[in-house]
Design a protein around this motif. Structure first.
Motif, PDB file in Angstrom:
ATOM      1  N   PHE A  29      -2.157  -3.431   4.965  1.00  0.00           N
ATOM      2  CA  PHE A  29      -3.153  -3.705   3.931  1.00  0.00           C
ATOM      3  C   PHE A  29      -4.492  -4.068   4.569  1.00  0.00           C
ATOM      4  CE2 PHE A  29      -5.470  -6.023   0.645  1.00  0.00           C
ATOM      5  CZ  PHE A  29      -5.412  -5.089  -0.373  1.00  0.00           C
ATOM      6  N   HIS A  70      -1.244  -3.533  -4.743  1.00  0.00           N
ATOM      7  CA  HIS A  70      -2.228  -4.008  -3.765  1.00  0.00           C
ATOM      8  C   HIS A  70      -2.463  -5.508  -3.915  1.00  0.00           C
ATOM      9  CE1 HIS A  70      -4.031   0.299  -3.555  1.00  0.00           C
ATOM     10  NE2 HIS A  70      -3.265   0.074  -2.509  1.00  0.00           N
ATOM     11  N   SER A 122       0.863  -1.182   0.000  1.00  0.00           N
ATOM     12  CA  SER A 122       0.000   0.000   0.000  1.00  0.00           C
ATOM     13  C   SER A 122       0.891   1.220   0.000  1.00  0.00           C
ATOM     14  CB  SER A 122      -0.930   0.022   1.224  1.00  0.00           C
ATOM     15  OG  SER A 122      -0.188   0.190   2.422  1.00  0.00           O
ATOM     16  N   SER A 179      -3.499   1.779   5.572  1.00  0.00           N
ATOM     17  CA  SER A 179      -4.008   1.627   4.204  1.00  0.00           C
ATOM     18  C   SER A 179      -5.514   1.769   4.071  1.00  0.00           C
ATOM     19  CB  SER A 179      -3.617   0.244   3.673  1.00  0.00           C
ATOM     20  OG  SER A 179      -4.259  -0.763   4.442  1.00  0.00           O
TER      21      SER A 179
END
Length: 336
Positions: free
Chosen positions: A253, A153, A138, A274
């Motif tokens: 993430f 991602h 991220s 993120s």
């Protein structure tokens, strides 16, 4: 193109229930194989792949506590790097220990950084940035002093996450039982709103679980189910009013966030790390500044279109998109 994919060895690849790094490694490996890339997966010997499996570690050290993690990690890496010249590129998913071998080989190397956990790990990254191509998961997780090749991602297989257009009136927590993940915040919010809360995840911090979580679990209003996988995992992700991701750290993430949205479940998350990259505030969930604000956010969840949650994941977080982004990076590296 011949790629050596280095998996972590805490759990089997793919994991049976918990193991986010192993899961992402498996998803990418299988997607690359489907695209015609010759991938050799270096993982525990009980791992599964459509590519070629190689390894020396019998089982994940979190699944067999008789195995010494440090001993087998270096045995794993030594075996992999002894074959380096057979591959066009090595993709390391197993954290910084692999960098110790990087100066000893000529094969280009990529490392996906599954969360930059502390300044203390920088000495195993910074000296190797001219040799290893780093990928952030991220934008929020990029370290300002480190050079990166890309931000990519994570992606998931949409066909494995059935869409639930209805959900339920219950709330959901999905994550490790650790203060960082905020299960205690989810419990407080559920109690404040009078809603049932289902908690899923491994106990990583036993003391925290005994103090902050277990005393509230009555099996009726606050229900702890433990770790879960397969069809039960998918059902749990979809059968909720909202996923509470009330984290106390900068999340690099958050796989459970996009998995829940893929099933149609909106996410209420603390706006750290993120989260703003994954959640469209007011469209696929709500970003809040502190846990107490989640109480008010729950009142607005009914206005969220569950189809929009699914569509956002289809557009941005599919495994196909992730694989294409990594393939583009591989080609840039090899061309140079």
């Amino acid at each position: 193109m011949k790629v050596a994919m280095i998996a972590p060895i805490a759990w089997r690849t793919p994991p049976r229930h918990y193991g986010p790094w192993e899961l992402v490694t498996s998803l990418l490996t299988e997607a690359l194989v489907a695209k015609g890339v010759a991938v050799t997966l270096f993982a525990t010997r009980d791992s599964q792949t459509a590519g070629k499996l190689d390894g020396v570690v019998p089982r994940g050290y979190e699944e067999d506590r008789s195995l010494d993690a440090k001993v087998w990690e270096y045995r794993h890496l030594s075996h992999t790097f002894s074959r380096a010249r057979e591959f066009d590129l090595i993709h390391n998913q197993a954290d910084f220990p692999a960098h110790a071998f990087a100066p000893l080989i000529d094969t280009p190397m990529v490392t996906t950084i599954h969360g930059f956990s502390s300044e203390r790990i920088l000495p195993m990254y910074k000296p190797f940035e001219d040799r290893v191509h780093y990928v952030a998961i991220s934008e929020a997780d990029r370290h300002p002093d480190l050079r990166y090749a890309a931000t990519i991602h994570h992606g998931i297989r949409l066909d494995e996450f059935a869409f639930d257009p209805v959900g339920s009136e219950d709330l959901l927590f999905f994550g490790r039982m650790h203060p960082d993940k905020g299960a205690h915040h989810a419990i407080a919010v559920a109690q404040a709103t009078g809603r049932r809360l289902h908690l899923y995840g491994i106990v990583q911090d036993a003391g925290y679980f005994e103090r902050e979580v277990k005393p509230h679990c009555d099996g009726e209003t606050i229900v702890y189910h433990g770790p879960v996988g397969g069809a039960e995992r998918v059902r749990a992700l979809g059968a909720a009013k909202a996923l509470l991701h009330l984290i106390d750290f900068d999340e690099p993430f958050g796989l459970s966030v996009i998995e829940a949205m893929a099933c149609g479940t909106p996410v209420i998350a603390i706006d750290r790390g993120s989260m703003a990259e994954l959640i469209d505030d007011g469209t696929t969930g709500f970003l809040v500044g502190e846990p107490g604000a989640a109480v008010e956010a729950i009142a607005g969840v009914g206005a969220i279109d569950r189809t929009a949650c699914r569509s956002a994941v289809e557009a941005r977080f599919s495994v196909e998109t992730m694989a294409e982004n990594y393939l583009a990076l591989y080609r840039r590296i090899l061309a140079a």
